[in-house]
Design a protein around this motif. Structure first.
Motif, short mmCIF file in Angstrom:
data_model
loop_
_atom_site.label_atom_id
_atom_site.label_comp_id
_atom_site.label_asym_id
_atom_site.label_seq_id
_atom_site.Cartn_x
_atom_site.Cartn_y
_atom_site.Cartn_z
N UNK A 87 -1.18 1.45 -3.61
CA UNK A 87 -0.12 2.16 -4.30
C UNK A 87 0.27 1.33 -5.52
N UNK A 88 0.38 1.97 -6.67
CA UNK A 88 0.66 1.26 -7.91
C UNK A 88 1.77 1.96 -8.68
N UNK A 89 2.47 1.21 -9.49
CA UNK A 89 3.46 1.79 -10.40
C UNK A 89 2.76 2.13 -11.71
N UNK A 90 3.36 3.02 -12.51
CA UNK A 90 2.73 3.38 -13.80
C UNK A 90 2.53 2.18 -14.73
N UNK A 91 3.31 1.14 -14.54
CA UNK A 91 3.21 -0.04 -15.41
C UNK A 91 2.04 -0.95 -15.03
#
Length: 263
Positions: free
Chosen positions: A118-122
């Motif tokens: 899971x990753x953030x847009x940044x």
């Protein structure tokens, strides 16, 4: 400052790379701590899911180049990386990488070695090795073509491009992209669901998917795995829960068949 933080909550163990001043680059101390923590998690039946993340807005900027050159041959020093990669790959519980910020080189391959990402847009990702005159390590040469196919793997490794979270998701290298303000709660929900699952069956499933070869090999491995699963208390518990219209309570306990003998 402790380079690796370990936190347990409701069956979920979180390992946080804690060198924010170095964007969580992996030095000798952190490699050793990570290897020890993974080994311990594999032996602890109380751990039902594991999260790897980084402190200070970065996941991991890769392996730190030491200031002084060791006299040990590089093959010996690479064994540390090999051990960590295999411990993560063989861990019998589901693993989730929570990526905020950079995941570069061995840092990205550490994330790819987890079952879900899971990753953030940044977040940003790079197989940076070629820019350093190196080739992929920490399992990247096996993971990349398996996840994205040979041509895209070559593109990422040979050109050492940096890609963002959305492109990584489109390529199948990130499972979910979640806003930074929601990523903790989202990861907690995913890992809570994993931790509530049947531990023996999840371990068998993970191993089958990781080690799949030919169809004949897969079928033989599946048959062996189901034999293990049927010896678990989780199978009758699942059927009982279905009949009783309730959530199952999985334990991973073994229930050998009983035999009555006449006297």
């Amino acid at each position: 400052m402790t380079s690796l933080l370990v936190d347990d909550k409701d069956g979920v163990r979180t390992l946080t790379l804690n060198r924010p001043h170095k964007r969580n680059a992996l030095d000798a101390e952190l490699w050793a701590a990570l290897g020890g923590a993974l080994a311990e998690a594999g032996e602890d039946r109380g751990v039902r899911a594991l999260v790897i993340t980084g402190a200070g807005g970065a996941f991991c900027s890769g392996a730190e180049v030491p200031v002084t050159v060791s006299s040990a041959h590089p093959l010996y020093r690479m064994r540390v990386l090999t051990d960590v990669a295999l411990l993560l790959h063989d861990l019998p519980v589901p693993t989730v990488a929570k990526v905020t910020g950079v995941a570069v080189g061995a840092g990205w391959n550490l994330a790819l070695g987890c079952d879900l990402v899971v990753a953030t847009p940044e977040a940003s990702f790079s197989q940076i090795f070629a820019r350093r005159g190196l080739s992929p390590d920490l399992g990247g040469s096996w993971l990349l073509p398996r996840l994205v196919g040979l041509q895209q793997a070559k593109r990422l490794a040979l050109l050492a491009e940096t890609i963002d979270a959305e492109e990584a998701r489109a390529l199948g290298l990130v499972t979910w992209v979640v806003d930074a303000g929601e990523v903790d709660a989202f990861t907690d929900d995913v890992t809570a669901r994993l931790a509530a699952g049947p531990p023996v069956a999840l371990a068998q499933t993970k191993s089958l998917l990781n080690e799949a070869g030919s169809l004949r090999e897969a079928l033989a491995n599946e048959a062996r795995a189901q034999a293990v699963n049927f010896a678990s208390a989780d199978v009758p518990e699942a059927y009982a829960a279905f009949r009783e219209k309730r959530a199952p309570r999985f334990t991973g306990d073994w229930t050998p068949a009983t035999r009555s003998e006449s006297t």
